[in-house]
Motif scaffolding. Structure first.
Motif, short mmCIF file in Angstrom:
data_model
loop_
_atom_site.label_atom_id
_atom_site.label_comp_id
_atom_site.label_asym_id
_atom_site.label_seq_id
_atom_site.Cartn_x
_atom_site.Cartn_y
_atom_site.Cartn_z
N ARG A 164 0.80 -1.13 -0.02
CA ARG A 164 0.12 0.05 0.08
C ARG A 164 0.96 1.25 0.01
NH1 ARG A 164 -4.47 -2.12 4.80
NH2 ARG A 164 -4.22 -4.01 4.29
N GLY A 165 1.91 1.19 -0.72
CA GLY A 165 3.07 2.22 -0.55
C GLY A 165 4.04 1.92 0.25
N ALA A 166 4.11 2.64 1.23
CA ALA A 166 4.98 2.39 2.52
C ALA A 166 4.16 2.50 3.73
CB ALA A 166 6.41 2.94 2.52
N CYS A 167 3.17 1.68 3.96
CA CYS A 167 2.15 2.14 5.12
C CYS A 167 2.56 1.83 6.31
CB CYS A 167 0.74 1.45 4.90
SG CYS A 167 0.76 -0.36 5.00
N GLY A 168 3.73 1.70 6.46
CA GLY A 168 4.40 1.48 7.84
C GLY A 168 4.85 3.16 8.19
N TYR A 169 4.81 4.11 7.28
CA TYR A 169 5.23 5.39 7.50
C TYR A 169 4.52 6.50 7.08
CZ TYR A 169 9.79 2.73 8.03
OH TYR A 169 10.78 2.10 8.26
N ALA A 170 3.44 5.97 5.97
CA ALA A 170 2.45 7.15 5.71
C ALA A 170 1.04 6.34 5.52
CB ALA A 170 2.91 7.85 4.61
N PRO A 171 0.05 7.18 5.55
CA PRO A 171 -1.31 6.73 5.21
C PRO A 171 -1.34 5.71 4.16
CG PRO A 171 -1.53 9.04 5.59
CD PRO A 171 -0.25 8.78 5.66
N GLU A 172 -1.85 4.47 4.29
CA GLU A 172 -1.85 3.47 3.03
C GLU A 172 -2.57 4.23 1.74
OE1 GLU A 172 -4.20 0.91 5.64
OE2 GLU A 172 -5.90 0.97 4.04
N ASN A 173 -1.99 3.53 0.58
CA ASN A 173 -2.70 3.85 -0.54
C ASN A 173 -2.76 5.33 -0.85
OD1 ASN A 173 -3.07 1.15 -1.62
ND2 ASN A 173 -4.79 0.83 -0.19
N THR A 174 -1.66 6.18 -0.44
CA THR A 174 -1.82 7.62 -0.94
C THR A 174 -0.58 7.76 -1.70
OG1 THR A 174 -0.77 8.19 1.25
CG2 THR A 174 -3.24 8.08 1.31
N ILE A 175 -0.76 8.90 -2.37
CA ILE A 175 0.62 9.56 -3.18
C ILE A 175 1.83 9.66 -2.13
CG2 ILE A 175 1.33 11.57 -4.25
CD1 ILE A 175 -1.23 11.44 -5.70
N GLU A 176 1.48 10.29 -0.80
CA GLU A 176 2.41 10.38 0.15
C GLU A 176 3.23 9.01 0.60
OE1 GLU A 176 -0.16 11.95 0.01
OE2 GLU A 176 0.05 13.90 0.18
N SER A 177 2.17 7.90 0.75
CA SER A 177 2.84 6.60 0.88
C SER A 177 3.78 6.26 -0.38
CB SER A 177 1.59 5.58 1.05
OG SER A 177 2.00 4.42 1.65
N ILE A 178 3.30 6.51 -1.39
CA ILE A 178 3.93 5.82 -2.57
C ILE A 178 5.46 6.79 -2.80
CG2 ILE A 178 4.32 6.05 -5.13
CD1 ILE A 178 1.13 5.82 -5.08
N ARG A 179 5.19 8.09 -2.43
CA ARG A 179 6.68 8.71 -2.57
C ARG A 179 7.54 8.27 -1.38
NH1 ARG A 179 6.67 12.63 -6.13
NH2 ARG A 179 4.69 13.57 -6.88
N THR A 180 6.99 7.93 -0.24
CA THR A 180 7.55 7.56 0.95
C THR A 180 8.45 6.10 0.64
OG1 THR A 180 6.38 8.49 2.50
CG2 THR A 180 7.88 6.79 3.33
N ALA A 181 7.54 5.34 -0.11
CA ALA A 181 8.20 3.94 -0.62
C ALA A 181 9.36 4.12 -1.48
CB ALA A 181 7.30 3.32 -1.14
N ALA A 182 9.27 4.91 -2.54
CA ALA A 182 10.55 5.28 -3.22
C ALA A 182 11.80 5.95 -2.40
CB ALA A 182 9.87 6.13 -4.35
N GLU A 183 11.39 6.93 -1.64
CA GLU A 183 12.41 7.51 -0.76
C GLU A 183 13.08 6.46 0.03
OE1 GLU A 183 10.49 10.45 1.47
OE2 GLU A 183 10.28 11.59 -0.45
#
Ligand code: G3P
Ligand code: MG
Length: 251
Positions: free
Chosen positions: A11-30
């Protein structure tokens, strides 16, 4: 065979940002993830949005069913405050919005078709129709679903796109003995299972059938190493940086 990363951000990186959001995707990439897994379902007026639950309560400030809310009304809700104050105000993204970000960041996508009950065919149809207009690199796209009906619909719409058979069981006893028939019937390239169900034998069975195995959701480094040593190809995790740091260098 599809080339998969060792880690997919869940769901992106849902340990660090709200799941399934653009913020979660950007965090996963970072944090170093090369692919993310996202859930797609439809609003009442058939807009494909990235969202996990059938109902709105857990991850938005609204209530009721996703299938009963229009996109315009969904857009008035926010999906950040349940997670942390620093995320207050962020929206549930559409499939198109996340694809723009994924393409811009050169990330791969495992899109899980997560239909609301009764919408198994239309969710696959609408999501794949949108994807077909946006997404070109099919080496970086894997469609999966627990719904066999959705996978069947996906196969009819875009047979050459890779599909993953998504399985769940409370333990190894619930492993489906007919998984090979299902995999063949749905023409799936990969097999996804939860870690509670995984055993060395099951992982070897999948590998002997020439299918990559993908295991969710693995947030424990020790478990990640054990699964890797059994030959698991890919781990879904909420914390891609921690799991990446703890992977075995050879397996
Ligand atoms: O696709 C793997 C995993 O996401 C399936 O379970 O409930 O997290 O969507 P869930
Ligand atoms: Mg999912």
């Amino acid at each position: 065979m599809i080339k998969l990363p060792k880690i997919i951000g869940h769901r992106g990186a849902c340990g660090y940002a709200p799941e399934n959001t653009i913020e979660s995707i950007r965090t996963a990439a970072e944090l170093g993830a090369k692919w993310v897994e996202l859930d797609v379902k439809l609003t009442k007026d058939l807009v494909p949005v990235i969202f996990h639950d059938d109902t709105l309560e857990r991850t938005t400030n609204g209530s009721g069913n996703m299938a009963d809310i229009t996109y315009e009304d969904l857009r008035q809700l926010e999906t950040g405050s349940w997670y942390a104050d620093s995320f207050i105000g962020i929206n549930v993204p559409t499939l198109e919005e996340v694809c723009e970000v994924l393409i811009e960041m050169n990330l791969g996508l495992n899109l899980e078709i997560k239909p609301c009950p009764g919408r198994e065919i239309e969710t696959a149809e609408v999501a794949l129709d949108h994807l077909s207009r946006i997404w070109d690199d099919h080496d970086k796209l894997l469609i999966s679903s627990f719904s066999h009906v959705s996978l069947e619909a996906a196969a009819e719409i875009a047979n050459d796109w890779k599909r993953g058979l998504l399985l769940y069981g409370e333990g190894p006893d619930e492993w489906q003995p007919n998984w090979k028939e299902l995999c063949d019937y749905l023409d799936c390239a990969t097999v996804h299972l939860n870690h509670e169900m995984a055993t060395r034998e099951i992982i070897e069975e999948i590998s002997d059938y020439d299918k990559p195995s993908l295991v969710y959701t693995v947030n424990d480094p020790q478990m990640a190493r054990v699964l890797q040593s059994w030959g698991v190809d890919t781990l879904f995790t909420d914390i891609p940086d921690v799991i990446e740091e703890n992977l075995l260098t050879v397996h």
